[in-house]
Design a protein around this motif. Structure first.
Motif, PDB file in Angstrom:
ATOM      1  N   GLY A 125      -5.259  -6.551  12.423  1.00  0.00           N
ATOM      2  CA  GLY A 125      -6.632  -6.698  11.971  1.00  0.00           C
ATOM      3  C   GLY A 125      -7.381  -5.411  11.764  1.00  0.00           C
ATOM      4  N   LYS A 126      -6.693  -4.258  11.866  1.00  0.00           N
ATOM      5  CA  LYS A 126      -7.350  -2.974  11.698  1.00  0.00           C
ATOM      6  C   LYS A 126      -6.671  -2.171  10.598  1.00  0.00           C
ATOM      7  CE  LYS A 126      -8.722  -2.684  16.582  1.00  0.00           C
ATOM      8  NZ  LYS A 126      -8.654  -1.859  17.819  1.00  0.00           N
ATOM      9  N   GLN A 127      -7.425  -1.249  10.043  1.00  0.00           N
ATOM     10  CA  GLN A 127      -6.874  -0.365   9.025  1.00  0.00           C
ATOM     11  C   GLN A 127      -5.758   0.494   9.621  1.00  0.00           C
ATOM     12  OE1 GLN A 127      -7.360  -0.053   5.808  1.00  0.00           O
ATOM     13  NE2 GLN A 127      -9.099  -1.415   5.504  1.00  0.00           N
ATOM     14  N   PHE A 128      -4.680   0.634   8.832  1.00  0.00           N
ATOM     15  CA  PHE A 128      -3.528   1.392   9.296  1.00  0.00           C
ATOM     16  C   PHE A 128      -3.160   2.425   8.237  1.00  0.00           C
ATOM     17  CE2 PHE A 128       1.097   1.886   8.885  1.00  0.00           C
ATOM     18  CZ  PHE A 128       1.415   2.421  10.122  1.00  0.00           C
ATOM     19  N   ASN A 129      -2.963   3.678   8.662  1.00  0.00           N
ATOM     20  CA  ASN A 129      -2.563   4.751   7.759  1.00  0.00           C
ATOM     21  C   ASN A 129      -1.539   5.627   8.453  1.00  0.00           C
ATOM     22  OD1 ASN A 129      -4.763   4.541   5.494  1.00  0.00           O
ATOM     23  ND2 ASN A 129      -5.900   4.505   7.417  1.00  0.00           N
ATOM     24  N   THR A 130      -0.513   6.012   7.713  1.00  0.00           N
ATOM     25  CA  THR A 130       0.469   6.944   8.249  1.00  0.00           C
ATOM     26  C   THR A 130       1.090   7.730   7.109  1.00  0.00           C
ATOM     27  OG1 THR A 130       2.412   7.182   9.674  1.00  0.00           O
ATOM     28  CG2 THR A 130       2.407   5.340   8.145  1.00  0.00           C
ATOM     29  N   TYR A 131       1.566   8.911   7.432  1.00  0.00           N
ATOM     30  CA  TYR A 131       2.119   9.829   6.436  1.00  0.00           C
ATOM     31  C   TYR A 131       3.478  10.294   6.941  1.00  0.00           C
ATOM     32  CZ  TYR A 131       1.992  13.576   2.905  1.00  0.00           C
ATOM     33  OH  TYR A 131       2.256  14.399   1.838  1.00  0.00           O
ATOM     34  N   VAL A 132       4.547   9.913   6.242  1.00  0.00           N
ATOM     35  CA  VAL A 132       5.900  10.167   6.750  1.00  0.00           C
ATOM     36  C   VAL A 132       6.757  10.753   5.639  1.00  0.00           C
ATOM     37  CG1 VAL A 132       5.757   8.298   8.440  1.00  0.00           C
ATOM     38  CG2 VAL A 132       6.673   7.838   6.160  1.00  0.00           C
ATOM     39  N   PRO A 133       7.807  11.495   6.004  1.00  0.00           N
ATOM     40  CA  PRO A 133       8.780  11.945   4.998  1.00  0.00           C
ATOM     41  C   PRO A 133       9.538  10.747   4.422  1.00  0.00           C
ATOM     42  CG  PRO A 133       8.955  13.225   7.036  1.00  0.00           C
ATOM     43  CD  PRO A 133       8.077  12.058   7.331  1.00  0.00           C
ATOM     44  N   LEU A 134      10.017  10.885   3.206  1.00  0.00           N
ATOM     45  CA  LEU A 134      10.757   9.787   2.571  1.00  0.00           C
ATOM     46  C   LEU A 134      12.029   9.456   3.344  1.00  0.00           C
ATOM     47  CD1 LEU A 134      10.466  10.520  -1.269  1.00  0.00           C
ATOM     48  CD2 LEU A 134       9.223   8.857   0.096  1.00  0.00           C
ATOM     49  N   SER A 135      12.577  10.438   4.026  1.00  0.00           N
ATOM     50  CA  SER A 135      13.804  10.192   4.780  1.00  0.00           C
ATOM     51  C   SER A 135      13.592   9.193   5.915  1.00  0.00           C
ATOM     52  CB  SER A 135      14.341  11.514   5.342  1.00  0.00           C
ATOM     53  OG  SER A 135      13.374  12.139   6.177  1.00  0.00           O
ATOM     54  N   GLN A 136      12.352   8.991   6.344  1.00  0.00           N
ATOM     55  CA  GLN A 136      12.055   8.057   7.421  1.00  0.00           C
ATOM     56  C   GLN A 136      11.655   6.670   6.927  1.00  0.00           C
ATOM     57  OE1 GLN A 136       9.216   9.719  10.179  1.00  0.00           O
ATOM     58  NE2 GLN A 136      10.268  11.706  10.303  1.00  0.00           N
ATOM     59  N   MET A 137      11.672   6.459   5.611  1.00  0.00           N
ATOM     60  CA  MET A 137      11.230   5.166   5.065  1.00  0.00           C
ATOM     61  C   MET A 137      12.208   4.040   5.381  1.00  0.00           C
ATOM     62  SD  MET A 137       8.265   5.336   3.767  1.00  0.00           S
ATOM     63  CE  MET A 137       8.221   3.812   2.838  1.00  0.00           C
ATOM     64  N   THR A 138      13.466   4.361   5.709  1.00  0.00           N
ATOM     65  CA  THR A 138      14.424   3.302   6.042  1.00  0.00           C
ATOM     66  C   THR A 138      14.023   2.572   7.324  1.00  0.00           C
ATOM     67  OG1 THR A 138      15.766   4.983   7.152  1.00  0.00           O
ATOM     68  CG2 THR A 138      16.353   4.426   4.883  1.00  0.00           C
ATOM     69  N   ALA A 139      13.276   3.252   8.191  1.00  0.00           N
ATOM     70  CA  ALA A 139      12.833   2.621   9.439  1.00  0.00           C
ATOM     71  C   ALA A 139      11.500   1.884   9.282  1.00  0.00           C
ATOM     72  CB  ALA A 139      12.709   3.672  10.537  1.00  0.00           C
ATOM     73  N   TYR A 140      10.903   1.985   8.128  1.00  0.00           N
ATOM     74  CA  TYR A 140       9.594   1.359   7.903  1.00  0.00           C
ATOM     75  C   TYR A 140       9.760  -0.109   7.539  1.00  0.00           C
ATOM     76  CZ  TYR A 140       5.780  -0.086   4.762  1.00  0.00           C
ATOM     77  OH  TYR A 140       4.813  -0.792   4.115  1.00  0.00           O
ATOM     78  N   LYS A 141       9.064  -0.976   8.236  1.00  0.00           N
ATOM     79  CA  LYS A 141       9.074  -2.407   7.957  1.00  0.00           C
ATOM     80  C   LYS A 141       7.810  -2.764   7.175  1.00  0.00           C
ATOM     81  CE  LYS A 141      12.896  -3.383  10.073  1.00  0.00           C
ATOM     82  NZ  LYS A 141      14.086  -3.819   9.291  1.00  0.00           N
ATOM     83  N   PRO A 142       7.967  -3.116   5.899  1.00  0.00           N
ATOM     84  CA  PRO A 142       6.776  -3.380   5.080  1.00  0.00           C
ATOM     85  C   PRO A 142       6.060  -4.652   5.504  1.00  0.00           C
ATOM     86  CG  PRO A 142       8.774  -3.909   3.862  1.00  0.00           C
ATOM     87  CD  PRO A 142       9.216  -3.279   5.142  1.00  0.00           C
ATOM     88  N   ILE A 143       4.755  -4.648   5.287  1.00  0.00           N
ATOM     89  CA  ILE A 143       3.898  -5.799   5.562  1.00  0.00           C
ATOM     90  C   ILE A 143       3.181  -6.154   4.257  1.00  0.00           C
ATOM     91  CG2 ILE A 143       1.955  -6.684   6.909  1.00  0.00           C
ATOM     92  CD1 ILE A 143       4.427  -6.222   8.573  1.00  0.00           C
ATOM     93  N   ASP A 144       2.966  -7.454   4.042  1.00  0.00           N
ATOM     94  CA  ASP A 144       2.313  -7.911   2.817  1.00  0.00           C
ATOM     95  C   ASP A 144       0.968  -7.203   2.629  1.00  0.00           C
ATOM     96  OD1 ASP A 144       1.800  -9.353   0.530  1.00  0.00           O
ATOM     97  OD2 ASP A 144       0.997 -11.091   1.600  1.00  0.00           O
ATOM     98  N   GLY A 145       0.757  -6.657   1.439  1.00  0.00           N
ATOM     99  CA  GLY A 145      -0.490  -5.978   1.110  1.00  0.00           C
ATOM    100  C   GLY A 145      -0.466  -4.486   1.348  1.00  0.00           C
ATOM    101  N   ASP A 146       0.626  -3.939   1.878  1.00  0.00           N
ATOM    102  CA  ASP A 146       0.712  -2.493   2.087  1.00  0.00           C
ATOM    103  C   ASP A 146       0.671  -1.750   0.756  1.00  0.00           C
ATOM    104  OD1 ASP A 146       0.810  -2.767   4.767  1.00  0.00           O
ATOM    105  OD2 ASP A 146       2.905  -2.150   5.027  1.00  0.00           O
ATOM    106  N   SER A 147       0.195  -0.531   0.812  1.00  0.00           N
ATOM    107  CA  SER A 147       0.155   0.357  -0.350  1.00  0.00           C
ATOM    108  C   SER A 147       0.850   1.660   0.016  1.00  0.00           C
ATOM    109  CB  SER A 147      -1.292   0.621  -0.779  1.00  0.00           C
ATOM    110  OG  SER A 147      -1.342   1.618  -1.780  1.00  0.00           O
ATOM    111  N   ILE A 148       1.820   2.073  -0.793  1.00  0.00           N
ATOM    112  CA  ILE A 148       2.579   3.298  -0.543  1.00  0.00           C
ATOM    113  C   ILE A 148       2.334   4.262  -1.694  1.00  0.00           C
ATOM    114  CG2 ILE A 148       4.871   4.285  -0.178  1.00  0.00           C
ATOM    115  CD1 ILE A 148       5.793   1.589   0.849  1.00  0.00           C
TER     116      ILE A 148
END
Length: 588
Positions: free
Chosen positions: A327-350
């Motif tokens: 229910g809160k705004q979420f922002n993070t900045y990561v290298p592309l090499s770490q995107m494999t560990a990222y679990k997308p959520i509906d409505g995310d913007s990359i």
């Protein structure tokens, strides 16, 4: 209205204006031309890596300041009505991305139907076949494949043809005839056409309904007939072909776009194509080749898979992820090499960004006729280090007028011009009128201003940086900088509001007034008190200094009481912009 030409000339001055770097005090004891060497005195170039005291001592880039976002600027007059200001400084807006796969139906006319009579077409019920026999027995007729998949030949009986390819049809009929008439009977067959059928297209499509086609028409053809897939609610990854309540094929258009995979579907009459509801989506933009909204399976998809679909450019290095978590705004900045560990959520913007600085920058040289025209040097390189590598011909090069062209300066100059024009438009379009005559004048003023603004917007600043003083050798270079070494000139240009604009030969100790007299003197539209002199290095002064070779003298227009009042504002604005573009900055 005749002052427009002179005003536009001054605007050209604005575009060619520069920000000067005024270096106070010299630590090297050398003049401007000391680092630039003629070939006769050129020493062996020093390795650039040994020149720098602090190779990494550069400042981090600062965020670009932008104007506040919002809709078009609307200004209210005293009457309460609103007036749009055309060509005002545009606000920053975020355009919604289309879903990935929508490009298939951008031109639905290209999604054509199958002709149905190719060699690999398999005969089906309802198809019409022309059969001709001649010789000992004759027959000429058009036969329809019945519900049992047969055609009936007189004196021969039923011939099973359903499922036989068009290329094999003639041989099948010929072998059946030969089993009865063993001698001297020739057979010719021709598939005339396929049995038309109707397919329902429903689910998340703009125009659900029943559409005619053939058994071998593709799923894309029927979807295109229904207007494609709904961009807001339809899924490009969950498309089912339903026959008598059972799903006979499931289609994922992502596989079709990525690998060309399309399940073979042979339609029957009253089949249904059902487009499912849109799956969760992630919007991917920035430094990628395919900016779209991507559907994903929440239980299986990873950020790495989605980034791969978007095809990052080689320069891409990081991803800025925005979304909602708990229910809160979420922002993070990561290298592309770490995107494999990222679990997308509906409505995310990359937003994919190129945040990987190069270890070197490229600096070009204009006027270096006797050496290379580009240098790849480490970051934090100073102008003096590159100047030592530049070979010049001192008889042709005007070393005292050396200057830089810089992209960041050109951007600031353009912003200054846009802001001045915006203020001019606002002052004209918000001025109130107390009579019909004055109101008519305001309309004419507004029309003239718009013409003026449209002309000025065609001008592009070049980002000239004037190198004034002796300490320009310590100036840090930026990637893309262009060092310009002008050629020597023996002429002086006189233009603006003079009777006969022209170019004359430079003469020592002549005053500005003398050169203007060579051009016929100030015209009746000019202002003798407003004179600008632009030097070859881009610096500007008011004519109080001696004229040099290559100078450009410009006489500004005067705004008298007989012209529109707005002309006085135009002259003032253009004059301020021209001076602002040539302001001297302190190197300290």
């Amino acid at each position: 209205m005749r002052t427009w030409g002179a005003i536009f000339i001054v605007v050209l001055l604005t575009a060619l204006g520069a920000e000067a770097l005024h270096a106070q005090g010299s630590t090297s004891g050398q003049g401007n031309n000391a680092p630039l060497r003629a070939p006769s005195t050129l020493a062996e170039p020093e390795p650039l890596g040994d020149i720098f005291d602090d190779p990494g001592g550069y400042e981090q880039p600062q965020p670009v300041q932008t104007s506040p976002s919002g809709g078009d600027l609307l200004l209210r007059e005293q009457s309460g009505s609103r007036t749009d200001i055309p060509n005002a400084v545009p606000p920053i807006t975020t355009q919604g991305l289309l879903p990935f796969g929508s490009q298939i139906f951008t031109n639905s006319g290209l999604v054509d139907r199958s002709v149905g009579v190719n060699p690999d077409y398999r005969i089906a019920q309802g198809d019409r076949i022309a059969v001709r026999m001649w010789g000992a027995r004759t027959f000429d007729g058009i036969l329809v494949v019945d519900i049992q998949g047969n055609i009936f030949l007189p004196e021969i009986g039923p011939v099973k043809v359903e499922g036989v390819t068009n290329a094999q049809l003639a041989q099948r009929v010929r072998s059946s005839v030969a089993s009865v008439f063993t001698d001297n009977v020739k057979v010719y067959t021709n598939l005339l056409g396929t049995q038309p059928l109707g397919v329902f297209v429903t689910g998340s499509v703009p125009f659900p309904g029943r559409y005619p086609g053939s058994k071998d028409d593709s799923v894309l053809y029927y979807l295109a007939r229904a207007g494609g897939i709904d961009l807001d609610s339809g899924s490009f990854r969950n498309i089912r072909v339903v026959r008598r309540g059972a799903t006979v094929a499931t289609i994922d258009l992502y596989k079709f776009l990525k690998d060309g995979e399309m399940p073979p579907v042979r339609f029957s009459d009253n089949d249904s194509i059902v487009v499912g509801s849109q799956m969760p989506t992630v919007a991917i933009s920035g430094d990628v080749r395919s900016e779209y909204r991507y559907e994903f399976d929440p239980g299986r998809s990873t950020g790495g898979e989605l980034i791969a679909l978007a095809q990052p450019r080689p320069s891409a290095s990081h991803a800025l992820i925005r979304g909602i978590r708990a229910g809160k705004q979420f922002n993070t900045y990561v290298p592309l090499s770490q995107m494999t560990a990222y679990k997308p959520i509906d409505g995310d913007s990359i937003t994919v960004e190129a945040d990987r600085e190069s270890e070197t920058i490229v600096v070009t040289v204009d006027g270096n006729d006797m050496g290379p025209s580009a240098f790849a040097v480490p970051r934090a390189t100073r102008l003096g280090a590159v100047a030592q590598l530049v070979e010049i011909d001192p008889t042709l090069a005007d070393i005292d007028s050396i200057y830089l062209r810089r992209q960041s300066v050109a951007l600031r100059q353009q912003q200054a011009i846009d802001r001045a024009l915006y203020e001019l438009q606002r002052s004209v379009l918000t001025d109130s009128s107390i009579s019909s005559t004055e109101s008519a004048m305001r309309v004419q003023e507004a029309a003239l201003v718009e013409r003026f603004v449209s002309q000025v917007r065609t001008v592009r600043p070049e980002g000239r940086v004037v190198l004034a003083g002796n300490d320009w050798r310590e100036m840090l270079l930026e990637d893309g900088d262009e060092i310009v070494i002008p050629k020597k000139s023996d002429v002086v240009v006189i233009s603006g509001e003079v009777k006969l604009p022209q170019t004359v030969l430079w003469q020592s100790r002549r005053s500005v007034r003398a050169y203007i007299e060579d051009a016929g003197g100030v015209s009746n539209r000019g202002d003798a008190g407003r004179i600008l002199v632009m030097r070859s290095d881009g610096s500007v002064h008011d004519g109080g200094e001696p004229i040099r070779q290559g100078d450009h003298i410009m006489v500004l227009p005067a705004a008298n009481q007989k012209t529109f009042a707005v002309f006085r504002d135009i002259v003032e604005v253009v004059f301020r912009v021209a001076l602002a573009a040539a302001v001297v900055l302190d190197a300290n």
